[in-house]
Design an enzyme around this catalytic site. Sequence first.
Site, PDB file in Angstrom:
ATOM      1  N   THR A  46       0.961  -4.696   3.991  1.00 19.99           N
ATOM      2  CA  THR A  46       0.595  -5.201   5.267  1.00 19.99           C
ATOM      3  C   THR A  46       0.004  -6.329   5.325  1.00 19.99           C
ATOM      4  O   THR A  46       0.200  -7.214   6.393  1.00 19.99           O
ATOM      5  CB  THR A  46      -0.158  -4.067   5.905  1.00 19.99           C
ATOM      6  OG1 THR A  46      -1.235  -3.881   5.102  1.00 19.99           O
ATOM      7  CG2 THR A  46       0.504  -2.690   6.186  1.00 19.99           C
ATOM      8  N   THR A  73       0.632  -1.205   0.026  1.00 18.71           N
ATOM      9  CA  THR A  73      -0.042   0.013   0.135  1.00 18.71           C
ATOM     10  C   THR A  73       0.910   1.267  -0.176  1.00 18.71           C
ATOM     11  O   THR A  73       0.483   2.313  -0.620  1.00 18.71           O
ATOM     12  CB  THR A  73      -0.970  -0.077   1.213  1.00 18.71           C
ATOM     13  OG1 THR A  73      -1.876  -1.039   1.152  1.00 18.71           O
ATOM     14  CG2 THR A  73      -1.890   1.429   1.526  1.00 18.71           C
TER      15      THR A  73
HETATM   16  N1  GLU Z   1      -4.474  -3.055   2.378  1.00 18.12           N
HETATM   17  C1  GLU Z   1      -3.994  -3.742   1.273  1.00 18.12           C
HETATM   18  C2  GLU Z   1      -5.008  -4.577   0.460  1.00 18.12           C
HETATM   19  O1  GLU Z   1      -5.550  -5.465   1.489  1.00 18.12           O
HETATM   20  C3  GLU Z   1      -2.689  -4.346   1.432  1.00 18.12           C
HETATM   21  C4  GLU Z   1      -1.807  -4.652   0.243  1.00 18.12           C
HETATM   22  C5  GLU Z   1      -0.688  -5.370   0.502  1.00 18.12           C
HETATM   23  O2  GLU Z   1      -0.638  -6.156   1.504  1.00 18.12           O
HETATM   24  O3  GLU Z   1       0.131  -5.540  -0.553  1.00 18.12           O
HETATM   25  O4  GLU Z   1      -5.218  -4.613  -0.560  1.00 18.12           O
END
Ligand code: GLU
Length: 345
Positions: A109, A27
Amino acid sequence: MFPDAQRYLEVTEFRRPRVALIFTGGTIDSVGTDRLDLAWYIEAGKRLDDHELVNAVPELQGIADVTEVPFRRLPSQSIKDRDLFDLVELIHRLVDEDKMDGVVITHGTNTLEETALFLHLTVKRDRPVVVVGAMRPASAISADGYLNLLNAVRVAASPAAVGKGVLTVLNDTIHSARDVTKTATYRVDTFQGRDLGPLGYADNDGRVLFYHQPVRPHTTATEFDVTGLHALPRVDVVVSYLGADGVMIDAAVGAGAKGIISAGTGAGRPTPAEDAALDKASAAGVAIIQGTRVGSGRTVQSPGLKKKGWAGADNLQPWKARILLALALTKTSDITEIQRIFDTY
Ligand code: GLU
């Protein structure tokens, strides 16, 4: 000059700390469709260009000589064993050849805690390694990534972080990679140590403060060396729920799993049908680790589990127990030894 950078200059005899910055995606460098795209920006598949995030935080250069190191940028759920091995090799090279004082890795994350634990157990250097992410994309109103990145560099440049293993920094809070887990889908305070709490803070006065330190062995003190490895033994995670039968367990064994993490109900209770399938897997030589789907607290090796020849996951989340079991299986398939490894790390 920030206070912790000033202190670092004193202890490093007027040499500015050198911090390498590896971008793996997630992100923190994602770009949404507009400033209010806080939820599905990943689907837009757009990222800042190389150097854009670093250039947006010129204050970084007031803390350390920051060098951006190219790596692949992905949503974090795409990361594979190969990426983890490459990261370990890259960190070793950055410390040995480029004389970096610390390394910061930006990471999505969703799986940040898995990569962080893997590095915590396998990196063979004591320089600070800090894994950082963000909950809001770089394009968002009140994006958290810029300050998280600055704080991660502060921690990586801080002599106080040396020898503390791999750390995560988000929302001003420093956690040990061993303890941290993502607890909420969208909140900026999502990373928590649950029963175990944080190690310290990269606080608003610019100081890096530790109040605790990890007592379990990590990095240079572990028995795991992944040099020359290209894949980890297959370990699957199976989650219990009312009425769960043994189909997922049989499928894991059929796919060649060398180990299974059973995320049982409560303090680690699979259903009777899962129990039978796990016993069958265990008899076929698959290492069974009993964990819990609860999210915090230990799963212990009860007399019943010991008799069955299964180990307990301690308080590792099932997906983190998977990392530790896969590493354990590179050394041994003896369940007593595997339980010792879970009790040690
Ligand atoms: N908050 C993001 C999603 O769930 C995280 C992306 C990631 O971990 O690359 O899409």
